[in-house]
Design an enzyme around this catalytic site. Sequence first.
Site, PDB file in Angstrom:
ATOM      1  N   ASP A 120      68.246  82.369  39.933  1.00  0.00           N
ATOM      2  CA  ASP A 120      69.154  82.290  41.177  1.00  0.00           C
ATOM      3  C   ASP A 120      68.642  81.492  42.351  1.00  0.00           C
ATOM      4  OD1 ASP A 120      67.124  83.693  42.422  1.00  0.00           O
ATOM      5  OD2 ASP A 120      68.111  85.772  42.436  1.00  0.00           O
ATOM      6  N   ASP A 130      73.166  90.283  34.929  1.00  0.00           N
ATOM      7  CA  ASP A 130      71.811  90.700  35.193  1.00  0.00           C
ATOM      8  C   ASP A 130      71.625  91.792  36.312  1.00  0.00           C
ATOM      9  OD1 ASP A 130      70.463  89.876  38.093  1.00  0.00           O
ATOM     10  OD2 ASP A 130      72.329  89.056  37.714  1.00  0.00           O
TER      11      ASP A 130
END
Length: 376
Positions: A92, A271
């Site tokens: 990320d 996720d």
Amino acid sequence: MEFELLAKDPGSKARAGKITAAHGTIETPIFMPVGTVASVKGVHQRELREDINPDIILGNTYHLYLRPQTGILEKAGGLHKFMGWERNILTDSGGYQVYSLSANRKIREEGVKFKSHIDGSYHFFSPEKAMEIQRSIGADIIMAFDECTPYPCDYGYAKRSMHMTHRWLDRCVEHLGKVPEKYGYGQSLFPIVQGSVYKDLRMQSAEYIAGAGADGNAIGGLSVGEPAEEMYAMTEVVCDILPEDKPRYLMGVGTPVNILENIALGVDMFDCVMPTRNARNGMLFTAGGIINIKNKKWEDDFSPVDEMGITFVDTQYSKAYLRHLFAANEFLGKQIATIHNLGFYLWLVREARKHILQGDFHTWKNAMTGKLAQRL
């Protein structure tokens, strides 16, 4: 990176596909275990690879930037070599961590100034800096720098934030073109749709993100406290706009029921820290429902942790033994629960994929969701 759409479920918008990336094939739908600081908490890479068996895991840009720092990762030859993981990794951008540091950060057009949770030192992330850090980390899929709005969030703020996320995306794309890959393989940038829980903003953002022509697209700013129905409504609006021939990643989601419902809306990648974090608190997810292994009712239950036997821990240990480990505060208890939960999450998305390919996902999903949330 390539994405091949293999099948669509006739009773829903669920899809089965295949992503081909630098470190292997990713069969979708997929759940990505979270390895925040180059480690999936409590799990050896060997167990991750051989027992849980995900095609891809997640790393965290903010945390890896602070520790071990990019210089160490570069000397190691990138995150894959540093942590001994030969399969795909997604990182990320740090946007969500900056969001979660709300008391210790200042957002402006240039980027975000924030205070380290480790030593209180000040740092600055810009879209450009986020791209440079992710080049150094070397993940196969990297995320654009965005602002994740809180919930609740007023319309004006959500709109201003969304437009800034779009401008930041343009800066990410431009800068990435100037910073070459460091480890001899390609990296794919995924932009992120924002817009809080406002349908018109989500549609506007999805159009903008679709127009970027990226290898895949992400949906951010959900699973931040909004009711599940609002999450599903926003996901559906966005998935209907994002290109069908690119993978769709819903960030930070969720419970087993959330995952199945969002697969039904057309999401391919997920996720969440839930299977690992909740495992460390004694919560086990199973196909029959949720177990709190700390409850006294399991004290003399010598049946296997999970008779389905998805991973080795499920049949090697009993519920009574696992409860004892939690009562005694033994690390092994947390490890067993973590391996079980991650194994179950991967089983769930692979089972979903199987039913999409068979054409009966919708019926199977409706039967499953009734059981998954019940407390045992």
